[in-house]
Scaffold this motif. Structure first.
Motif, short mmCIF file in Angstrom:
data_model
loop_
_atom_site.label_atom_id
_atom_site.label_comp_id
_atom_site.label_asym_id
_atom_site.label_seq_id
_atom_site.Cartn_x
_atom_site.Cartn_y
_atom_site.Cartn_z
N GLN A 125 0.70 -1.09 -0.07
CA GLN A 125 -0.10 0.12 -0.03
C GLN A 125 0.85 1.19 -0.04
OE1 GLN A 125 -2.26 -0.44 3.58
NE2 GLN A 125 -3.79 -1.59 2.71
N THR A 126 1.93 1.12 1.01
CA THR A 126 2.77 2.37 1.18
C THR A 126 3.37 2.50 -0.43
OG1 THR A 126 3.04 1.86 3.21
CG2 THR A 126 4.85 3.51 2.15
N TYR A 129 1.06 4.17 -2.82
CA TYR A 129 0.61 5.30 -2.46
C TYR A 129 1.89 6.32 -2.93
CZ TYR A 129 0.95 9.68 -0.18
OH TYR A 129 1.19 11.07 0.29
N GLU A 130 3.02 6.07 -2.62
CA GLU A 130 4.18 6.80 -2.85
C GLU A 130 4.46 6.99 -4.62
OE1 GLU A 130 6.14 8.58 -1.05
OE2 GLU A 130 5.26 7.79 0.84
N ALA A 133 1.79 9.48 -5.34
CA ALA A 133 2.38 10.80 -4.69
C ALA A 133 3.40 11.22 -5.66
CB ALA A 133 2.77 10.84 -3.14
N THR A 152 1.45 16.96 1.64
CA THR A 152 0.23 16.35 2.04
C THR A 152 -0.81 16.13 1.14
OG1 THR A 152 -0.91 18.43 3.27
CG2 THR A 152 0.59 16.87 4.49
N PRO A 154 -1.11 14.94 -2.29
CA PRO A 154 -1.24 13.75 -2.83
C PRO A 154 -1.85 12.75 -1.87
CG PRO A 154 0.94 14.51 -3.32
CD PRO A 154 0.39 15.41 -2.32
N HIS A 155 -1.65 12.69 -0.57
CA HIS A 155 -2.23 12.08 0.45
C HIS A 155 -3.82 12.10 0.45
CE1 HIS A 155 -2.48 9.48 4.11
NE2 HIS A 155 -3.15 10.47 4.71
N HIS A 156 -4.10 13.58 0.56
CA HIS A 156 -5.43 14.16 0.62
C HIS A 156 -6.26 13.28 -0.43
CE1 HIS A 156 -5.06 15.78 4.52
NE2 HIS A 156 -4.10 16.52 3.96
N PHE A 158 -5.39 10.74 -2.52
CA PHE A 158 -5.60 9.24 -2.47
C PHE A 158 -6.69 8.86 -1.72
CE2 PHE A 158 -4.05 5.23 -1.66
CZ PHE A 158 -3.50 4.71 -2.96
N LEU A 159 -6.65 9.50 -0.30
CA LEU A 159 -7.86 9.04 0.57
C LEU A 159 -9.10 9.45 0.05
CD1 LEU A 159 -6.39 10.52 4.02
CD2 LEU A 159 -6.51 8.13 3.20
N ASN A 162 -10.12 6.71 -2.29
CA ASN A 162 -10.42 5.62 -1.48
C ASN A 162 -11.65 5.62 -1.11
OD1 ASN A 162 -9.57 2.98 -0.53
ND2 ASN A 162 -9.49 3.84 1.50
#
Length: 196
Positions: A125-126, A129-130, A133, A152, A154-156, A158-159, A162
């Motif tokens: 998963q990491t 995501y990386e 990102a 942050t 790309p993290h938002h 991705f969330l 999902n």
């Protein structure tokens, strides 16, 4: 000779596809190599020719599925653009499409919560995501976007993707059924990125 016959009849791919389905429908803990063999119509001993244990089989499935998504991301960034979409919107849309068109794979990759198997998924998963990102950051840098250094963002994104997939996957709808909604979602995300 017996091993050669098994190798030709019962492939790793067949085993992985059956196991993927069983892990999702029955749960990782309740499935054994024996039950996978029975589902396929083979003795569980035939499975051990390809996988030494259930955990190895599960991890092979996880790696295969995440590898597929990584290739998908790369293809989107190198391929032609769909009319009316930006590159980032198309990247997000393809991720949604993968999740809804491959619900069993997506659930194994991102939605199973069994502690015993989370260890197998977390590293993949990491990595996934990386990779997502790094693509987003590179694109924002190339565009000279004001938020190009926001770590942050790309993290938002991705969330949010999902969450969209998880919400729609419950109803087992296909991507084509909710494509207009998916396009609206990624365009909304992109608009807010550009407004930021």
């Amino acid at each position: 000779m017996a091993r050669r016959a098994v190798e030709h009849e019962l492939t790793r791919e067949r085993i992985m596809e059956a196991a993927r389905h069983l892990f999702i429908t029955k749960g990782y803990r309740s499935i054994s190599m024996r039950s996978i063999g029975q589902h396929l119509g083979y003795s569980h001993g035939s499975l051990y020719y390809h996988f030494k244990e259930k955990a190895e089989l599960f991890y092979a499935i996880v790696i295969q599925d995440f590898h597929h998504v990584t290739l998908l991301f790369d293809q989107v960034m190198e391929g032609p653009l769909e009319p009316g979409l930006t590159r980032i919107e198309q990247l997000m849309l393809e991720f949604i499409k993968f999740g809804l068109d491959h619900p069993h794979q997506y659930e194994i990759m991102f939605m199973l919560r069994d502690e015993e198997i989370l260890a197998y998924c977390r590293s993949e998963q990491t990595k996934c995501y990386e990779h997502f990102a790094s693509i987003v950051r590179k694109h924002l840098r190339e565009e000279g976007h004001p938020l190009r250094n926001n770590l942050t963002l790309p993290h938002h994104m991705f969330l949010s993707l999902n969450g969209f997939i998880s919400n729609h996957i419950q109803g087992r709808v296909s991507f084509e059924e909710i494509k207009p909604s998916a396009i609206a979602h990624v365009q909304f995300l992109n608009y807010n990125i550009n407004a930021g």
